[in-house]
Design an enzyme around this catalytic site. Structure first.
Site, PDB file in Angstrom:
ATOM      1  N   TYR A  65       0.811  -1.212   0.000  1.00 27.29           N
ATOM      2  CA  TYR A  65       0.000   0.000   0.000  1.00 27.29           C
ATOM      3  C   TYR A  65       0.846   1.264   0.000  1.00 27.29           C
ATOM      4  O   TYR A  65       0.350   2.348  -0.337  1.00 27.29           O
ATOM      5  CB  TYR A  65      -0.953   0.028   1.198  1.00 27.29           C
ATOM      6  CG  TYR A  65      -1.891  -1.146   1.301  1.00 27.29           C
ATOM      7  CD1 TYR A  65      -2.079  -2.032   0.236  1.00 27.29           C
ATOM      8  CD2 TYR A  65      -2.590  -1.403   2.473  1.00 27.29           C
ATOM      9  CE1 TYR A  65      -2.930  -3.121   0.336  1.00 27.29           C
ATOM     10  CE2 TYR A  65      -3.445  -2.487   2.583  1.00 27.29           C
ATOM     11  CZ  TYR A  65      -3.605  -3.344   1.528  1.00 27.29           C
ATOM     12  OH  TYR A  65      -4.451  -4.431   1.643  1.00 27.29           O
ATOM     13  N   SER A  71     -12.916   3.566   4.031  1.00 28.46           N
ATOM     14  CA  SER A  71     -13.553   4.837   3.713  1.00 28.46           C
ATOM     15  C   SER A  71     -12.622   5.947   4.166  1.00 28.46           C
ATOM     16  O   SER A  71     -11.865   5.774   5.124  1.00 28.46           O
ATOM     17  CB  SER A  71     -14.914   4.984   4.402  1.00 28.46           C
ATOM     18  OG  SER A  71     -15.480   6.250   4.083  1.00 28.46           O
TER      19      SER A  71
END
Length: 272
Positions: free
Chosen positions: A49, A230
């Site tokens: 990531y 989110s």
């Protein structure tokens, strides 16, 4: 607040975690801190990531390290080997700077390379050294899991796989249940594509909650866990608000009819 699940190594896992995949580096600290404030106690990261340094900074600044489970993953490309796993883990330790890691996963089995058992032996060493508390895998199919178990005798605590109403993974979940492995879903909302599904919209209206809450509640009622992403504080809070309603038998049957086998991410056999 969702419950925790027992893992086969005696630890516990929050049923819903905050995922950091595709969270921009510049937003990682802000999103992580907002998630912690909302109540997330599992933060799911990975070396792939590219935001582990920022994750570590957020964890340290939160003052909540002892309350949190922090996860990372070994990518395994271009090199997948025990030695590379140990080297990459050391880099993750440096980037995070938070002491022993709570959870470390093999990100992909890359089965055709024939090295994941050797990598798993390196993971076992890291656990024995106290550098990581819990070890598991991601994107493993039943045959891969069976080989890991047969050749090392150490059963992964969890397997993080793509799962959602289109792809419930019932056969794999049954294998997990037989061996005491927790099913943890990535892409639990089908990368957002399920949010406009008319069937789920109707069920959400029935319970006066969001579609995301319906799908996450479905994951919990299957007995599994989920990692959801989110960057919006209100949605972060909403995705944890799953205790005030329950899917009934009609809801579950209706959702079961959505199964199509459709994936929104890469099949494990296509990631080698």
């Amino acid at each position: 607040m969702p419950a925790t699940l027992d893992l086969n190594d005696g630890t516990r896992l929050p049923s819903v975690g905050l995922g950091l995949y595709k969270v921009p580096i510049a937003q990682t600290s802000e999103v992580t801190l907002a998630g912690i404030e909302a109540g997330y106690r599992l933060i799911d990261g990975a070396s792939f990531y590219g935001n582990e340094r920022e994750l570590g900074e957020a964890i340290r600044s939160s003052g909540r390290r002892d309350d949190l489970l922090v996860a990372s993953k070994f990518w395994g490309d271009p090199v997948q080997s025990r030695a590379q796993a140990l080297e990459d883990f050391a880099e993750t330790e440096r980037e995070l700077g938070i002491g022993p890691l709570d959870l470390y996963l093999i990100h992909w089995p890359r089965s055709s390379r024939g090295a994941f058992v050797d990598v798993w032996r390196g993971f076992i060493e890291l656990q024995q050294q106290g550098r990581v508390r819990t070890i598991g895998v991601a994107n493993f199919e039943a045959d891969d899991l069976r080989r890991l178990i047969d050749e090392t005798g150490v059963v992964p605590a969890l397997n993080q796989v793509e799962s959602h109403p289109w792809l419930p993974q019932h056969a794999l979940r049954s294998f997990h249940d037989e061996h005491g492995i927790v099913t943890q879903a990535w892409s639990p909302l089908g990368r957002g594509r399920l949010l406009d599904d008319p069937t789920l919209v109707r069920i959400a209206a029935k319970h006066a909650v969001s579609v995301a809450q319906i799908v996450l509640r479905w994951h919990l009622q299957l007995g599994g866990a989920a990692v959801v992403k989110s960057v919006h504080p209100e949605r972060l809070r909403q995705n944890l608000d799953l205790d005030g309603f329950e899917l009934d038998d009609d809801d579950l049957a209706t959702i079961a009819a959505l199964e199509s086998g459709q994936r929104t991410g890469t099949h494990p056999r296509d990631r080698q």
